[in-house]
Enzyme design. Structure first.
Site, PDB file in Angstrom:
ATOM      1  N   SER A   1       0.791  -1.226   0.000  1.00  0.00           N
ATOM      2  CA  SER A   1       0.000   0.000   0.000  1.00  0.00           C
ATOM      3  C   SER A   1       0.826   1.281   0.000  1.00  0.00           C
ATOM      4  O   SER A   1       0.285   2.370  -0.100  1.00  0.00           O
ATOM      5  CB  SER A   1      -0.965   0.005   1.184  1.00  0.00           C
ATOM      6  OG  SER A   1      -0.238   0.118   2.366  1.00  0.00           O
TER       7      SER A   1
ATOM      8  N   LYS B   1      -6.472   3.606   8.864  1.00  0.00           N
ATOM      9  CA  LYS B   1      -5.549   4.569   8.255  1.00  0.00           C
ATOM     10  C   LYS B   1      -6.138   5.978   8.283  1.00  0.00           C
ATOM     11  O   LYS B   1      -5.442   6.951   8.592  1.00  0.00           O
ATOM     12  CB  LYS B   1      -5.260   4.152   6.815  1.00  0.00           C
ATOM     13  CG  LYS B   1      -4.381   2.904   6.717  1.00  0.00           C
ATOM     14  CD  LYS B   1      -4.230   2.470   5.276  1.00  0.00           C
ATOM     15  CE  LYS B   1      -3.267   1.291   5.163  1.00  0.00           C
ATOM     16  NZ  LYS B   1      -3.185   0.802   3.792  1.00  0.00           N
TER      17      LYS B   1
END
Ligand code: ADP
Length: 826
Positions: free
Chosen positions: A717, A760
């Site tokens: 990611s 996140k």
């Protein structure tokens, strides 16, 4: 007195077999016992030279055993001393003509110097009493001994006490040889005095422990019998026997399963035959005691009322709506259908988000016992399933142990940290857990130690974990995973004010009239002193504040001057001086004692700084982004989401890429992908290296660093972040300071979805960032995020890298329209 002696030489075994076991008259039960003066291991064939004097003894009990080698254990009671006149025969066992040396009645009649003897015996009695009283009277054997001292004739005492105190073999022989009573007293008194002195020393050097005293009492000479029959040992023996009978009674009245009852009765039968000196005796007894203690049929009654459960859960925990909803569903199904073979609930989330405490609340709502089993680091399957009883020190596994602790068969078991189960040569504990958790199998869970099935179907299992990545797949399959994400700042403030602060105040004995923590302060603690998904370190910081305030309050009760506001916020902490200062003042001037400090103590930012030190986390974002070649990524860890700075620099070199910061393989591949994509698009974006070439790696080395190098990072990611960071490096432009991003990239420049979006986003929000770039296909994940967080942030959905770059740089990352050189073909 009575003693137990073990017989294993062929000659003595023969004696037991042909005389004691075959004989029918009383006479045949009397044997002569003579101390062994030679080395016991060397006498295999020859009869050793016999000591002159021995003791006639009555064999009270004979127990034979084959373990560890054939031997008999005799319980013998001493009758009198004898002297050997002539050995009649040696084989198969020695027979001798003997003369009796002392008789009981003889003592009382034939004293020549009665006075002297009386004095001696009186002196002896005093020492004996002194010795016994130095021992721990709470030990039953000692108390009995004390009573014996008074009840027995004085003449019998020397023999009895010599058998108890610590003496060498030589001394024992001397006393055996001392036929005259006077001599016996004289010889034993010094030994008694020595023992008393020894005990005194022992007591001086350490606090006497029960065990030591017992040991002193338990020391007995070898193969030596005293001639006065006493009851001490017999009573002990009887007591033990009583215990076994009691145990048997308990077993019969307990409600254990039929199979277990059968095994127990068999074991108790064995136990009755076993001499107590055998190690197996204790083992079997422990086993039986555990079997009796286990809650075979004992359970608490469930009191389940969904409405009450909802209120209780809401009262105990703020937020976590999804989790509470699922738990209530689970409980509702339980209420409707009593026997629930449903999945095991597994709460997965970062530490400190309340997984364990929800488990505890569930137990409370159901009115069940709660037991937590920590599985972190367990790597031996016998931890779960117990050891076989053949091992020394074997014990049952944690499940059975837990049941014994709670004492009912339907507790709530919280299997904490199932993701941290280890694996080793001792087998796989996860495999053992499978049997425990499978509703089809666990009604007959067999612990290796118990060796009989125990019904676990009534136990309610709940598991917790930080990540599902490391839970063994088979185990995961048995569980229903409920994600417990981290909290937003607003939720944390609420949790702090509703739950944590009142709890801390109570723990520190403070009242709201003494301390006030306003919401802005809580927010300061959350943003500047903690960076976590849960509330555990927030709780700790609040604890630290309460401690400091407690000192102030206690100090205020003693100090004459009341601390003013300045003092609270002052850099110099006065709590250090309290103990020295307080005393003299309170003594010297009692008039001012009544003045309390200014209440309530208000915790503002100055006080915070004073108590907790300078802030640990500052909003460092803008500072770090003041150079090209830095971008902020978002990472997911088992501890929640985190923001991550990616830094890049370039230097002259040979086109090498260096990566630092403990990266996994996937992360390294992302870096290579990013560079390849940028190189292939360098012209389009007008990216050049230091010498102005579009071949970015020409004469240039690139170094990419992911800070916090001690933590291993992996995953795809970070792809978009690396691209942005390198684009900034080669274009010389700054990345916007309030942008964070996440997304996997492909070689063609597409942005693929990634996991952990909610954590996140919360991390970015915590760090004060405003714009977040996420992959287009992750848009659906945003729905889970609380509205107030979403309102604070701008989300950019990107499906290709161009969109990412445009959003990351102020004014967009303009793609220069290609200036086509028109070559005239004319
Ligand atoms: P975990 O098991 O997830 O690591 P704990 O259950 O031990 O975390 O929780 C840590 C502390 O935080 C507990 O004292 C708990 O009461 C408190 N806590 C966590 N979440 C909440 C919440 N939503 N409401 C109230 N208290 C909470």
């Amino acid at each position: 007195s009575t003693m137990r002696t073990s017989v294993d030489s062929p000659r003595n075994m023969q004696l037991v077999r042909s005389r004691l076991l075959k004989g029918t008259s009383l006479r045949s039960t009397i044997i002569g016992v003579i101390p062994n003066t030679s080395d016991p291991t060397s006498d295999c064939e020859e009869l050793p030279s016999l000591h002159r004097i021995g003791t006639a003894a009555l064999a009270v009990q004979v127990v034979g055993s084959n373990w560890p080698k054939p031997h008999y254990t005799l319980l013998v009671t001493g009758l009198c001393r004898f002297q050997i006149l002539q050995l009649l025969k040696e084989k198969p066992y020695p027979v001798a003509e003997v003369e009796q040396l002392d008789r009981l009645e003889q003592f009382t009649n034939q004293h020549k110097s009665e006075e002297e003897l009386g004095e001696l015996s009186e002196q002896f009695y005093k020492y004996a009493v002194q010795l016994v009283e130095m021992l721990d009277m709470s030990v039953p054997a000692v108390a009995k001994l004390r009573r014996l001292l008074d009840n027995l004739p004085r003449e019998a005492l020397p023999d009895i006490l010599t058998s108890i105190i610590r003496t060498s073999n030589q001394e024992k022989l001397q006393i055996l040889d001392a036929v005259r009573l006077e001599e016996r007293f004289k010889m034993t008194i010094p030994l008694l005095v020595r023992q008393i002195e020894g005990l005194k020393l022992l007591q001086k050097t350490r606090k006497p422990k029960q065990d030591d005293d017992k040991r002193v009492v338990a020391i007995r000479p070898n193969r030596r019998i005293n001639h006065i029959p006493s009851t001490a040992e017999e009573e002990e023996e009887e007591e033990d026997h009583d215990d076994v009978v009691m145990l048997e009674k308990k077993i019969r009245t307990s409600s254990m399963s039929e199979q277990a009852l059968k095994v127990c009765l068999k074991e108790i039968k064995r136990l009755k035959k076993m001499p107590q000196s055998m190690p197996e005796y204790a083992l079997t007894r422990n086993y039986l005691e555990l079997m009796v203690e286990l809650p075979w049929n004992k359970s608490t009654k469930d009191r389940l009322e969904i409405r009450a459960a909802r209120i209780l859960l809401d009262n105990d925990h703020y937020a976590m709506e999804k989790l509470k909803k699922r738990v209530l569903e689970y409980l509702a199904v339980r209420q409707l259908k009593n026997n629930l073979k449903g999945p095991i609930l597994c709460f997965v989330g970062p530490p400190g988000v309340g997984k364990t405490s929800v488990g505890r609340s569930i137990a409370k709502t159901l009115g069940r016992e709660f037991h937590r089993i920590a599985l972190g680091g367990v790597c031996d399957q016998s931890d779960i399933r117990g050891h076989r009883r053949t091992y020394v020190g074997s014990m049952p596994g944690r499940i059975i142990n837990g049941l014994k602790t709670v004492g009912v068969n339907n507790p709530v078991f919280l299997l904490d940290e199932v993701d941290k189960l280890g694996k080793s040569l001792q087998g796989d504990p996860a495999a053992a857990l499978l049997e425990v958790l499978d509703p089809e199998q666990n009604h007959s869970f067999t612990d290796h130690y118990l060796n009989v099935a125990f019904d676990l179907s009534q136990v309610l299992f709940i598991a917790t974990a930080n990540t599902i990545a490391t839970i063994p797949p088979a185990l995961l399959d048995r569980m229903e995973v409920i994600q417990v994400p981290g909290y937003t700042q607003e939720e944390k403030i609420e949790i702090a004010h509703r739950h944590l602060i009142p709890k801390q105040l109570e723990q520190h004995g403070l009242t709201p009239q003494q301390i006030q923590i306003p919401q802005v302060t809580t927010l300061d603690i959350i943003t500047r002193y903690t960076r976590e998904a849960g509330v555990r370190s927030l709780d700790r910081k609040l604890g630290a504040i309460c401690r400091a305030v407690a000192v102030k309050v206690a100090e205020g009760q003693h100090k004459e001057t009341k601390p003013d506001r300045a003092e609270v916020g002052d850099g110099e902490d006065c709590k250090e001086h309290v103990t020295e200062d307080a005393k003299p003042e309170s003594i010297s001037d009692t008039a001012d004692l009544a003045l309390p400090p200014e209440m309530p103590i208000l915790i503002d930012f100055h006080a915070l700084k004073d108590i907790l030190g300078p802030p640990m986390y500052e909003m460092e974002v803008s500072e770090r982004l003041s150079q090209p070649g830095v971008a902020i990524g978002l990472a997911w860890t088992p501890l929640g989401g985190e923001i991550m700075f990616v830094e890049a620099s370039r230097m002259d070199g040979e086109g090498q890429l260096t990566l630092t910061g403990q990266l996994g393989d996937v992360m390294k591949e992302s870096a290579h992908l990013a560079i390849s994509w940028l190189r292939s698009n360098a012209k389009r974006f007008q990216l050049t290296n230091a010498s102005g070439s579009f071949d970015l790696l020409d004469n240039t080395d690139i170094h990419l660093h992911f800070p916090a190098g001690a933590v291993t990072k992996d995953g795809p990611s970070a792809g978009v972040t690396i691209v942005t960071c390198l684009a900034s490096l080669f274009s010389g432009r700054l990345v916007c300071s309030d942008v964070a991003m996440t997304g996997e990239i492909t070689l063609r420049g597409l942005v693929l979805p990634v996991g952990g979006i909610k954590d996140k986003v919360l991390a970015a929000h915590r760090a004060g960032l405003k714009r977040i770039i996420i992959p287009q296909r992750n848009e659906k994940d945003l729905e889970e995020i609380a509205l107030n967080v979403r309102q604070d942030l701008t989300f950019v959905m990107a499906s290709c890298l161009d969109e990412v770059l445009n959003a990351a740089f102020d004014g967009g990352f303009s793609v220069k329209p290609r200036v086509e050189r028109l070559n005239s073909k004319l």
